[in-house]
Write a protein that holds these residues in place. Structure first.
Motif, PDB file in Angstrom:
ATOM      1  N   GLY A  32       0.838  -1.205   0.000  1.00  0.00           N
ATOM      2  CA  GLY A  32       0.000   0.000   0.000  1.00  0.00           C
ATOM      3  C   GLY A  32       0.874   1.257   0.000  1.00  0.00           C
ATOM      4  O   GLY A  32       0.625   2.205  -0.751  1.00  0.00           O
ATOM      5  N   LEU A  35       2.548   1.650  -3.394  1.00  0.00           N
ATOM      6  CA  LEU A  35       1.595   2.114  -4.413  1.00  0.00           C
ATOM      7  C   LEU A  35       1.267   3.590  -4.202  1.00  0.00           C
ATOM      8  O   LEU A  35       1.205   4.364  -5.165  1.00  0.00           O
ATOM      9  CB  LEU A  35       0.310   1.268  -4.356  1.00  0.00           C
ATOM     10  N   ARG A  36       1.065   3.995  -2.936  1.00  0.00           N
ATOM     11  CA  ARG A  36       0.760   5.416  -2.682  1.00  0.00           C
ATOM     12  C   ARG A  36       1.925   6.311  -3.097  1.00  0.00           C
ATOM     13  O   ARG A  36       1.721   7.406  -3.617  1.00  0.00           O
ATOM     14  CB  ARG A  36       0.408   5.646  -1.194  1.00  0.00           C
ATOM     15  N   PHE A  52      -8.025   1.950  -8.984  1.00  0.00           N
ATOM     16  CA  PHE A  52      -8.397   0.765  -8.186  1.00  0.00           C
ATOM     17  C   PHE A  52      -8.367   1.116  -6.704  1.00  0.00           C
ATOM     18  O   PHE A  52      -9.244   0.729  -5.934  1.00  0.00           O
ATOM     19  CB  PHE A  52      -7.408  -0.393  -8.432  1.00  0.00           C
ATOM     20  N   GLY A  57     -10.841  -1.064  -4.360  1.00  0.00           N
ATOM     21  CA  GLY A  57     -10.606  -2.406  -4.922  1.00  0.00           C
ATOM     22  C   GLY A  57      -9.138  -2.793  -4.830  1.00  0.00           C
ATOM     23  O   GLY A  57      -8.319  -2.027  -4.302  1.00  0.00           O
ATOM     24  N   LEU A  58      -8.825  -3.960  -5.354  1.00  0.00           N
ATOM     25  CA  LEU A  58      -7.432  -4.398  -5.364  1.00  0.00           C
ATOM     26  C   LEU A  58      -6.779  -4.006  -6.681  1.00  0.00           C
ATOM     27  O   LEU A  58      -7.403  -4.055  -7.736  1.00  0.00           O
ATOM     28  CB  LEU A  58      -7.330  -5.917  -5.193  1.00  0.00           C
ATOM     29  N   GLY A  85       0.335  -6.105   4.063  1.00  0.00           N
ATOM     30  CA  GLY A  85      -0.619  -5.844   2.975  1.00  0.00           C
ATOM     31  C   GLY A  85      -0.360  -6.672   1.731  1.00  0.00           C
ATOM     32  O   GLY A  85      -0.999  -6.471   0.702  1.00  0.00           O
ATOM     33  N   ARG A  88      -2.605 -10.457  -0.879  1.00  0.00           N
ATOM     34  CA  ARG A  88      -4.017 -10.170  -0.647  1.00  0.00           C
ATOM     35  C   ARG A  88      -4.916 -11.091  -1.466  1.00  0.00           C
ATOM     36  O   ARG A  88      -6.125 -10.977  -1.386  1.00  0.00           O
ATOM     37  CB  ARG A  88      -4.318  -8.725  -1.021  1.00  0.00           C
ATOM     38  N   GLN A  92      -1.466 -14.195  -5.414  1.00  0.00           N
ATOM     39  CA  GLN A  92      -0.277 -13.508  -4.881  1.00  0.00           C
ATOM     40  C   GLN A  92       0.469 -14.412  -3.904  1.00  0.00           C
ATOM     41  O   GLN A  92       1.706 -14.460  -3.883  1.00  0.00           O
ATOM     42  CB  GLN A  92      -0.670 -12.205  -4.183  1.00  0.00           C
ATOM     43  N   ASP A 162      -9.387   6.409   0.264  1.00  0.00           N
ATOM     44  CA  ASP A 162     -10.021   5.112   0.534  1.00  0.00           C
ATOM     45  C   ASP A 162     -10.429   4.941   1.999  1.00  0.00           C
ATOM     46  O   ASP A 162     -10.915   3.887   2.379  1.00  0.00           O
ATOM     47  CB  ASP A 162      -9.152   3.944   0.030  1.00  0.00           C
TER      48      ASP A 162
HETATM   49  P1  AMP Z   1      -3.199  -0.594   2.363  1.00  0.00           P
HETATM   50  O1  AMP Z   1      -2.387   0.603   2.667  1.00  0.00           O
HETATM   51  O2  AMP Z   1      -2.470  -1.889   2.624  1.00  0.00           O
HETATM   52  O3  AMP Z   1      -4.577  -0.559   2.990  1.00  0.00           O
HETATM   53  O4  AMP Z   1      -3.439  -0.573   0.773  1.00  0.00           O
HETATM   54  C1  AMP Z   1      -4.137   0.481   0.148  1.00  0.00           C
HETATM   55  C2  AMP Z   1      -4.673   0.031  -1.199  1.00  0.00           C
HETATM   56  O5  AMP Z   1      -3.577  -0.346  -2.052  1.00  0.00           O
HETATM   57  C3  AMP Z   1      -5.559  -1.192  -1.159  1.00  0.00           C
HETATM   58  O6  AMP Z   1      -6.907  -0.882  -0.829  1.00  0.00           O
HETATM   59  C4  AMP Z   1      -5.422  -1.705  -2.598  1.00  0.00           C
HETATM   60  O7  AMP Z   1      -6.146  -0.917  -3.507  1.00  0.00           O
HETATM   61  C5  AMP Z   1      -3.938  -1.453  -2.859  1.00  0.00           C
HETATM   62  N1  AMP Z   1      -3.115  -2.614  -2.457  1.00  0.00           N
HETATM   63  C6  AMP Z   1      -2.199  -2.674  -1.452  1.00  0.00           C
HETATM   64  N2  AMP Z   1      -1.648  -3.883  -1.378  1.00  0.00           N
HETATM   65  C7  AMP Z   1      -2.215  -4.629  -2.371  1.00  0.00           C
HETATM   66  C8  AMP Z   1      -2.081  -5.975  -2.796  1.00  0.00           C
HETATM   67  N3  AMP Z   1      -1.237  -6.830  -2.191  1.00  0.00           N
HETATM   68  N4  AMP Z   1      -2.850  -6.393  -3.841  1.00  0.00           N
HETATM   69  C9  AMP Z   1      -3.692  -5.552  -4.476  1.00  0.00           C
HETATM   70  N5  AMP Z   1      -3.893  -4.281  -4.104  1.00  0.00           N
HETATM   71  C10 AMP Z   1      -3.160  -3.803  -3.067  1.00  0.00           C
END
Ligand code: AMP
Length: 215
Positions: A32, A35-36, A52, A57-58, A85, A88, A92, A162
């Motif tokens: 997460g 990605l951020r 997403f 979503g994922l 995280g 998921r 994976q 989110d």
């Molecule tokens: P988190 O900070 O772990 O709550 O992640 C935030 C968002 O990033 C999640 O709601 C997904 O959209 C995406 N994300 C993080 N980890 C994954 C993962 N392993 N697979 C898919 N999407 C992910």
């Protein structure tokens, strides 16, 4: 130590991950956060992931698996890691098993954080996050020293897209459908430990240290 933190969003995995990784001197890999970072820097990966994430979503498996492969190939990962995280989905998790077995490695433990849904929603809706250093606060239970300002890097705190009430429910449904099956997946491999995620940050940390110090 090669460990996964598993559990629904808002259960406290991210709040504990940094200190635990530091304690055991391993790197923390939080998909997460990665990605951020990509979203904030507007990288190709971030642009692909944003819609997403905003919808609760994922992000597609190939995107996050690519991130994990990159991190696990770093020399810092050789002495151990804490995954927050990831995985998921079952796809994976299977891929992670493959990556590790290619290096003759395996996971030691999967810590499954357990918390009531009422408390999860309370934690997510009060969460405030630092867009710069990714530190996490809560308006009631972990307030920053100065209102809406990060204690660590002094950036203005934000409420993640989110973490808005309408998205929280979608994230919980996605968790139940796609991620919760990993509980039985890892229980079957006999590496799952359940952890009571209730109480304050230090209570949970003590339980975690105990769970991770044991066999
Ligand atoms: P988190 O900070 O772990 O709550 O992640 C935030 C968002 O990033 C999640 O709601 C997904 O959209 C995406 N994300 C993080 N980890 C994954 C993962 N392993 N697979 C898919 N999407 C992910």
């Amino acid at each position: 130590m090669r460990v996964i933190f598993l559990g629904p969003p808002g259960v406290g995995k991210g709040t504990q991950a940094d200190a635990i990784a530091k304690h055991f001197q391993v790197i923390k890999i939080a998909t997460g956060d990665l990605l951020r970072e990509g979203v904030a820097k507007r990288t190709a990966l971030g642009l692909k992931a944003k819609s997403f994430m905003d919808a609760g979503g994922l992000v597609p498996d190939d995107v996050v698996i690519g991130l994990i492969e990159e991190k696990l190939s770093l020399p810092e990962s050789e002495s151990g890691f804490l995954l927050d995280g990831f995985p998921r989905t079952v796809a994976q998790a299977d891929k992670l098993t493959d990556i590790l077995s290619q290096k003759s490695q395996s996971l030691n433990k999967v810590i499954y954080f357990v918390l009531s849904e009422i408390e999860i929603v309370r934690r997510l809706s009060g969460r405030r996050s630092c867009p710069k250093c990714q530190a996490v606060f809560h308006v009631e239970s972990i307030p920053p020293k100065e209102l809406n300002v990060c204690d660590f890097c002094l950036s203005d705190l934000v409420q993640r897209n989110d973490d808005m009430p309408e998205t929280i429910q979608s994230r919980l449904s996605v968790y139940k459908e796609q991620t919760a099956p990993l509980i039985e997946y890892y229980r079957g491999k006999k590496i799952l430990s359940e952890l009571d995620g209730s109480g304050d940050v230090s209570d949970v940390r003590e339980r975690l240290l105990l769970a991770l110090s044991g066999p």
